[in-house]
Each structure stands twice: as structure tokens, then as C-alpha cells.
Design a protein around this motif. Sequence first.
Motif, PDB file in Angstrom:
ATOM      1  N   ALA A   1     -36.283  49.402 -24.340  1.00 23.51           N
ATOM      2  CA  ALA A   1     -37.561  50.025 -24.667  1.00 23.51           C
ATOM      3  C   ALA A   1     -38.265  50.522 -23.406  1.00 23.51           C
ATOM      4  CB  ALA A   1     -38.452  49.035 -25.416  1.00 23.51           C
ATOM      5  N   THR A   2     -38.195  49.731 -22.341  1.00 20.92           N
ATOM      6  CA  THR A   2     -38.830  50.129 -21.085  1.00 20.92           C
ATOM      7  C   THR A   2     -38.159  51.366 -20.499  1.00 20.92           C
ATOM      8  OG1 THR A   2     -39.382  47.815 -20.634  1.00 20.92           O
ATOM      9  CG2 THR A   2     -39.506  49.351 -18.785  1.00 20.92           C
ATOM     10  N   CYS A   3     -36.830  51.406 -20.558  1.00 26.88           N
ATOM     11  CA  CYS A   3     -36.095  52.564 -20.044  1.00 26.88           C
ATOM     12  C   CYS A   3     -36.506  53.839 -20.774  1.00 26.88           C
ATOM     13  CB  CYS A   3     -34.588  52.338 -20.198  1.00 26.88           C
ATOM     14  SG  CYS A   3     -33.874  51.195 -19.005  1.00 26.88           S
ATOM     15  N   LEU A   4     -36.556  53.776 -22.088  1.00 26.89           N
ATOM     16  CA  LEU A   4     -36.949  54.947 -22.860  1.00 26.89           C
ATOM     17  C   LEU A   4     -38.386  55.351 -22.575  1.00 26.89           C
ATOM     18  CD1 LEU A   4     -35.253  54.078 -26.279  1.00 26.89           C
ATOM     19  CD2 LEU A   4     -34.531  55.811 -24.620  1.00 26.89           C
ATOM     20  N   GLY A   5     -39.261  54.350 -22.411  1.00 29.68           N
ATOM     21  CA  GLY A   5     -40.652  54.647 -22.088  1.00 29.68           C
ATOM     22  C   GLY A   5     -40.787  55.308 -20.722  1.00 29.68           C
ATOM     23  N   LEU A   6     -40.046  54.801 -19.718  1.00 28.47           N
ATOM     24  CA  LEU A   6     -40.078  55.409 -18.389  1.00 28.47           C
ATOM     25  C   LEU A   6     -39.552  56.843 -18.426  1.00 28.47           C
ATOM     26  CD1 LEU A   6     -38.801  52.444 -16.165  1.00 28.47           C
ATOM     27  CD2 LEU A   6     -41.072  53.493 -16.107  1.00 28.47           C
ATOM     28  N   SER A   7     -38.458  57.030 -19.137  1.00 25.46           N
ATOM     29  CA  SER A   7     -37.882  58.372 -19.220  1.00 25.46           C
ATOM     30  C   SER A   7     -38.857  59.344 -19.870  1.00 25.46           C
ATOM     31  CB  SER A   7     -36.576  58.318 -20.024  1.00 25.46           C
ATOM     32  OG  SER A   7     -35.981  59.588 -20.090  1.00 25.46           O
ATOM     33  N   ALA A   8     -39.498  58.919 -20.960  1.00 24.89           N
ATOM     34  CA  ALA A   8     -40.479  59.775 -21.627  1.00 24.89           C
ATOM     35  C   ALA A   8     -41.663  60.075 -20.709  1.00 24.89           C
ATOM     36  CB  ALA A   8     -40.958  59.114 -22.912  1.00 24.89           C
ATOM     37  N   THR A   9     -42.067  59.094 -19.913  1.00 24.08           N
ATOM     38  CA  THR A   9     -43.180  59.296 -18.983  1.00 24.08           C
ATOM     39  C   THR A   9     -42.834  60.349 -17.936  1.00 24.08           C
ATOM     40  OG1 THR A   9     -43.891  57.004 -19.288  1.00 24.08           O
ATOM     41  CG2 THR A   9     -44.689  58.159 -17.325  1.00 24.08           C
ATOM     42  N   PHE A  10     -41.612  60.286 -17.408  1.00 25.01           N
ATOM     43  CA  PHE A  10     -41.178  61.309 -16.454  1.00 25.01           C
ATOM     44  C   PHE A  10     -41.174  62.695 -17.098  1.00 25.01           C
ATOM     45  CE2 PHE A  10     -39.118  57.762 -14.018  1.00 25.01           C
ATOM     46  CZ  PHE A  10     -39.742  58.018 -12.797  1.00 25.01           C
ATOM     47  N   CYS A  11     -40.758  62.781 -18.349  1.00 26.45           N
ATOM     48  CA  CYS A  11     -40.742  64.072 -19.045  1.00 26.45           C
ATOM     49  C   CYS A  11     -42.156  64.613 -19.244  1.00 26.45           C
ATOM     50  CB  CYS A  11     -40.045  63.927 -20.400  1.00 26.45           C
ATOM     51  SG  CYS A  11     -38.278  63.607 -20.291  1.00 26.45           S
ATOM     52  N   VAL A  12     -43.086  63.727 -19.589  1.00 23.30           N
ATOM     53  CA  VAL A  12     -44.481  64.147 -19.741  1.00 23.30           C
ATOM     54  C   VAL A  12     -45.020  64.669 -18.417  1.00 23.30           C
ATOM     55  CG1 VAL A  12     -46.818  63.328 -20.198  1.00 23.30           C
ATOM     56  CG2 VAL A  12     -44.945  62.628 -21.695  1.00 23.30           C
ATOM     57  N   ALA A  13     -44.727  63.947 -17.332  1.00 24.60           N
ATOM     58  CA  ALA A  13     -45.189  64.377 -16.008  1.00 24.60           C
ATOM     59  C   ALA A  13     -44.598  65.733 -15.630  1.00 24.60           C
ATOM     60  CB  ALA A  13     -44.817  63.320 -14.971  1.00 24.60           C
ATOM     61  N   ALA A  14     -43.323  65.934 -15.940  1.00 28.37           N
ATOM     62  CA  ALA A  14     -42.674  67.207 -15.619  1.00 28.37           C
ATOM     63  C   ALA A  14     -43.329  68.354 -16.379  1.00 28.37           C
ATOM     64  CB  ALA A  14     -41.186  67.127 -15.940  1.00 28.37           C
ATOM     65  N   ARG A  15     -43.554  68.159 -17.670  1.00 26.77           N
ATOM     66  CA  ARG A  15     -44.202  69.206 -18.462  1.00 26.77           C
ATOM     67  C   ARG A  15     -45.626  69.471 -17.970  1.00 26.77           C
ATOM     68  NH1 ARG A  15     -41.812  71.182 -22.833  1.00 26.77           N
ATOM     69  NH2 ARG A  15     -39.949  70.155 -23.665  1.00 26.77           N
ATOM     70  N   GLY A  16     -46.310  68.411 -17.548  1.00 28.53           N
ATOM     71  CA  GLY A  16     -47.659  68.591 -17.027  1.00 28.53           C
ATOM     72  C   GLY A  16     -47.677  69.427 -15.757  1.00 28.53           C
ATOM     73  N   LEU A  17     -46.740  69.171 -14.842  1.00 24.59           N
ATOM     74  CA  LEU A  17     -46.669  69.943 -13.599  1.00 24.59           C
ATOM     75  C   LEU A  17     -46.361  71.407 -13.878  1.00 24.59           C
ATOM     76  CD1 LEU A  17     -44.685  67.461 -11.306  1.00 24.59           C
ATOM     77  CD2 LEU A  17     -47.118  68.030 -11.171  1.00 24.59           C
ATOM     78  N   LEU A  18     -45.491  71.655 -14.841  1.00 26.78           N
ATOM     79  CA  LEU A  18     -45.159  73.042 -15.180  1.00 26.78           C
ATOM     80  C   LEU A  18     -46.320  73.738 -15.875  1.00 26.78           C
ATOM     81  CD1 LEU A  18     -41.505  72.507 -16.470  1.00 26.78           C
ATOM     82  CD2 LEU A  18     -42.199  73.490 -14.284  1.00 26.78           C
ATOM     83  N   ALA A  19     -46.990  73.021 -16.780  1.00 26.47           N
ATOM     84  CA  ALA A  19     -48.106  73.616 -17.511  1.00 26.47           C
ATOM     85  C   ALA A  19     -49.287  73.915 -16.597  1.00 26.47           C
ATOM     86  CB  ALA A  19     -48.543  72.687 -18.645  1.00 26.47           C
ATOM     87  N   ALA A  20     -49.497  73.057 -15.593  1.00 20.69           N
ATOM     88  CA  ALA A  20     -50.617  73.251 -14.673  1.00 20.69           C
ATOM     89  C   ALA A  20     -50.321  74.303 -13.611  1.00 20.69           C
ATOM     90  CB  ALA A  20     -50.979  71.919 -14.002  1.00 20.69           C
ATOM     91  N   GLY A  21     -49.093  74.770 -13.526  1.00 23.55           N
ATOM     92  CA  GLY A  21     -48.740  75.768 -12.527  1.00 23.55           C
ATOM     93  C   GLY A  21     -48.481  75.199 -11.160  1.00 23.55           C
TER      94      GLY A  21
END
Length: 481
Positions: free
Chosen positions: A299-319
Motif C-alpha cells: 500500500a505504501t509503495c502504491l501511495g508513493l508512486s501515485a504521489t510522484f505522479c501527482v507531483a509530475a503532473r503538477g510541475l507540467l501543469a504549472a509550466g
Amino acid sequence: MALLPSRRLLTAFVVVAPAAAAVVSLLTSALAGATTSVTASVASLTVAISSSVWCTWAILLAAAAAGLAAESRTRWGAAVSAPLVSMFATLMACNLGLLPAVSPAYRLVHTLVVPLAVPLLLFSADLRRVASATGRLLPAFLLGTAATLVGTCAAWLAVPLPSMGVVAAPAATAVSSVANAATRHSGSAGGEAWKIAAALTARHIGGAVNFVAVCDATGATGSAVTAALAADNLVVAAFFLVLFALSRGHRPRESPPSPPPEGTAGSSSAAMARATAVATLGGEETATTFVPLDVRQMATCLGLSATFCVAARGLLAAGILPSALGVVPTVTLLVVAAATAVPAALAPYRATGGVLGSVLMQVFFAATGATGRVTTVVATAPAWAAFSAVQLAVHLLVMLVLGERVLRMGRAELLLASNANVGGPTTAAGMAGSRGWTTLVVPCMLVGVLGYATGTFWALGIGHGLLRSGVMPAATEMWRR
């Protein structure tokens, strides 16, 4: 009186024959009706199965599991590899009408499953540890990376590639059939062959995770991916045999002792056991090892992976990072940075993350096979086999001539680095273990991780910078004239 039996028989025939003919006609009609009914029922069932998202997911997951089981339990599966078994299973299911050509499930694989899988496989990408613990193997591996890039350019110049008709968006999955499979690859930016060439470059620097990442970033799906991966697997299996043959009679040069990987006692026997457990001659680094799984860690692994994906999308969305970089390369950057900056935080989740990531990758390969066409795969696979063969031949030539003759590197280190480039960390560690080069087992694993961390970016760089931009197409035309 002697003619009486004949008259009776004739009379009986005249009376019975029409009745018999009527019965036969009724039976034939009934059988034809039953056959039509069965055919209609089968057709209805096939349509129902192919149109159900749940059925699509069931077949994809079953094919992924079948690939992993075949690789771990059968010799032919180990030789073919789990990704290829899964791809061929869904390829046949799609062409039999059991899987649709377009499905929301395939979109979900590209938009959710692949970005979730990549961080799980990169929790061990600590670049500082790679730099300090790989000794002579690190410069050999970097030379191998350069040799793969040179091999890609040579293969692009030498091998006419088919126009694959790959769709241009990761979410799209319907692949149009190829009108002329023998057409040479286009030199324009609209040509699609460069995407598969870049993906094969990534695979021959890092491994399957980089192949998947480049396919996702460039939008390569369907028959193109299936044909290229199937052809490349055969060439890579032969390449490993050549590496083993060239390694006979050679030993690694003495190098300073390197620190053991975190979480081990540092004994060579433990490293040997790990290498032997995961190494197969023609295998992929997606092969799973026997790792005890814990629900909380999963569960922790999946949560960490999802968190990294959210951060990546945030960096791209913010330019902050260019949107053209894409989610998978961005999340790769973030995970490698985290694994290097705070390795102790991710160390407990490396083994579990590797297993979960391997399973999710298998789902990607299954979905890729489902969008392929048998005729296209058969028509285009020989061209990709030739491309891969030229690419790896030039790679090995550069390693042996420049590395051994000019730079005076050891042949054992060069061959292991080449194995780590082309096959990934586990096949390289397996080769070191089988040859008795136990001091190089851990460095092989580490340089393979370096390939995971960098292969995607090297491949996207040469893909967009040379193969697609017009530089290499122009050179190709001059070369062929």
C-alpha cells in the motif's frame, strides 16, 4: 412368381423413398438451423465479450499472469520472455474477436498503469551509490551507452524501415492497417518509425521499463510495438550467446572492493544466490524474484508512486517543466532525484516496488498486444529484426575496438557492461555469477539501475534530435544515393 419379390421391392421403394427424402430434408434443415443458431450464439457471445470492459480487463490480467507464469515455470517461456508471451496471447485474442481494437481499458493502461509502474521500478536509482560502488564497470557502461547511440544511427542509415502507422497519442489505441508494409521509413517529422527506433534505443541502454516509457512518451502502440519487441527479443537472445562466447578465457581486472548494497550482509554468496535466482539467458529484467510481500508495504509503495505522479503532473501543469516532456519522463526525473537525495527513505520499498512494477508492466505489454494485427506484425518484424541486429552489432564492435583496443579496458568489464545495457541489471548479474566473477555481481546490478535512470532521456534525445528532426533523414538519403 419369381418376379414377385422384385415387384414388392420396387413398390416399397416407390412408397418409402419420398418419405425418406422428406425425413432427410427435415433433418438437414434442422441441422442447418441448429448450426446457424450456434454460429449466431457464438457470434453474439464474442460481441458481448469484446464489448465488455470487465471482460477486457479479465483477459488483459489473465494474459499478464500467464506471461509471468510461463517465464518462471517453463523453459520456452524463459526463452521467449514474459512480455512476449503476454503480448502474443492478447494479439491472438484481439484477432479472434475476443478483445476490441479500441477500449477504455487501453486508455487507462497508458494514462494510469504505466505512470504508476515506472516509479515502483526506480526506487533503487541512487546515482551516488552507482558512482561509488561500480568501479571499472561504470566507464565501460557509459561507453556502452554511447555505443548504442552510434549503433542506432548506423542502423537507421542502413536498414529500410516500414511505415508503421503508429497512432500519435498515448491514449489512442486503434491502429490502422499498413497499406504497404515494404515502404521505406519516411524522412519527415510525420514518419512513425523513429518512435520504435527510439524505444529500441532505450531498451538497449536501460531495459524494458525504458522501452515502455519511450513508447508512452512518443505515442507508439499496437502492431509497431509488438513487431519490434518480438523481433528484438530474438536478436537479443542471440546477442547474449555471443557475449558468453566472447567471455571465455577472460577474467575481470582487479578493482577496489565496493560497498555491498543496502540491506545485505555483503557476502558474495548472497549476491550469487540473487543473481542465479533472477537470471535467464534470454530473460527480461521484468522477471520477478521471490520477495516476501507485506500488505502495508504494498500500500505504501502504491501511495508513493501515485504521489510522484501527482507531483509530475503538477510541475507540467504549472509550466515549471515543459509540457512536451511528458508525465513518464518527468516522474522518472523526480524518482531518481528522490532516490539519490534520500535513499534511506525509499530503500525499504525497493523489493516490493520492483515486484508491483513488474506486474503493472506486464499489463502494459498485454494491452499493447491487444491493439496489434497479426498480418502487420508478420510483415514488419523482419525489418525490425534487421534494425536491432545492426544496432547491436555496431554496439559490440565499438565496445571491443574502442573499449578494449584503444581505451585498454578489460574485456570482462566491457562484456558485462554491454549485457547490462542490452539486457538490464539481472541478466548482467546472472552472467557475472555464472562466470564466477562474484565481485562484479553487485556493480552489474547498480550500472543496470543507472540504465533505468538515464535510458529514457538518451533515447528521447536521439529520437527527437536526430531521427525525427530531419538531420538523420537527410543523411539517410545521401547515404543511400
